[in-house]
Design a protein around this motif. Structure first.
Motif, PDB file in Angstrom:
ATOM      1  N   VAL A 122      12.472 -64.072  36.443  1.00  0.00           N
ATOM      2  CA  VAL A 122      13.609 -64.531  37.222  1.00  0.00           C
ATOM      3  C   VAL A 122      14.240 -63.307  37.862  1.00  0.00           C
ATOM      4  CG1 VAL A 122      15.882 -65.605  37.173  1.00  0.00           C
ATOM      5  CG2 VAL A 122      14.052 -66.525  35.763  1.00  0.00           C
ATOM      6  N   GLN A 194      15.877 -72.133  31.929  1.00  0.00           N
ATOM      7  CA  GLN A 194      15.101 -72.799  32.974  1.00  0.00           C
ATOM      8  C   GLN A 194      14.425 -74.025  32.375  1.00  0.00           C
ATOM      9  OE1 GLN A 194      13.020 -69.959  35.864  1.00  0.00           O
ATOM     10  NE2 GLN A 194      13.084 -68.761  33.977  1.00  0.00           N
ATOM     11  N   SER A 205      13.831 -78.972  39.177  1.00  0.00           N
ATOM     12  CA  SER A 205      13.779 -77.682  38.498  1.00  0.00           C
ATOM     13  C   SER A 205      15.202 -77.151  38.371  1.00  0.00           C
ATOM     14  CB  SER A 205      12.900 -76.698  39.278  1.00  0.00           C
ATOM     15  OG  SER A 205      12.894 -75.430  38.654  1.00  0.00           O
ATOM     16  N   ILE A 207      18.129 -74.411  36.856  1.00  0.00           N
ATOM     17  CA  ILE A 207      18.579 -73.171  36.237  1.00  0.00           C
ATOM     18  C   ILE A 207      19.984 -73.434  35.722  1.00  0.00           C
ATOM     19  CG2 ILE A 207      19.262 -70.773  36.589  1.00  0.00           C
ATOM     20  CD1 ILE A 207      17.076 -70.471  38.617  1.00  0.00           C
TER      21      ILE A 207
END
Length: 229
Positions: A122, A194, A205, A207
């Protein structure tokens, strides 16, 4: 050999509208971006850079191209120009990967340095986004900017103090980030998580930042941002 290859590519493209290359720079250094852009522009390609996330299916250097590309020899010229500068492209695909589409006479160029895989790392560019609070009663947005500044904004809460609303952020050591107010009197620490969640439309997806302590400014809140897969 490199000079002659560049000459051949330039002659091949002369008189034609330049193929547009969308260069995804998320995992590249500034030096790499400048070098690749210069190389391709000298070979008569039009280069547009962006910092977008890679499609989930892209885990090696890849070219995605439009089925409407006017001359597929342009792809060979692109691959040759990149090879001369040390970039091997093991994967070339037509049309679509993930949610990334290419129309007209253009291609997407996804470059990954040796040893880097999108799912393994990341970066600050991955984290620079706007996040909304969740798992709490406080409606607050957290925006992380690419210049490593942050801003908190409340939707429904009277703020009794404002010193913590703006400051700087950094990745302390993955998976932890630190927010520091401008007056350096407020510090907030979060763990990065994540994950994939599914709603009524598709998979997303996510975060999410999980607070390492209870902060009175946004008690119990985590912050999340999502992109549809």
């Amino acid at each position: 050999m490199k000079i002659w290859r560049l000459v051949i590519v330039t002659v091949m493209l002369a008189g034609c509208s330049a193929t547009e290359v969308h260069l995804y720079t998320r995992y590249l250094s500034e030096a790499d971006i400048d070098k690749v852009t210069t190389t391709l522009e000298q070979a008569n390609y039009k280069v547009t850079t962006n910092t977008h996330a890679f499609p989930d299916t892209v885990n090696q250097s890849t070219i995605l191209y439009s089925p409407f590309i006017k001359d597929e020899t342009h792809l060979q010229g692109l691959i040759g120009s990149l090879s001369d500068n040390g970039w091997v492209i093991p994967n070339v695909e037509m049309l679509k990967s993930g949610n990334h589409w290419y129309s007209k006479d253009n291609v997407g160029l996804f470059l990954l340095p040796d040893g880097v895989k999108p799912k393994d790392k990341v970066t600050t560019r991955d984290l620079a986004s706007k996040y909304q609070s969740r798992n709490c009663d406080t409606l607050v947005a957290l925006e992380l900017n690419e210049d490593n500044t942050y801003e908190l904004s409340y939707s429904s809460k009277a703020v009794t103090h404002s010193e913590h609303l703006k400051g700087s952020w950094k990745m302390r050591s993955y998976p932890y980030i630190e927010l520091t107010s401008l007056n350096r009197q407020w510090w907030f620490y979060f763990e990065i998580e994540q994950k994939i969640e599914t709603d009524k439309i598709s998979e997303v997806s996510i975060i999410e930042f999980k607070p390492l302590n209870q902060y009175t400014s946004f008690p119990g809140c985590s912050f999340a941002s999502g992109v549809r897969i």
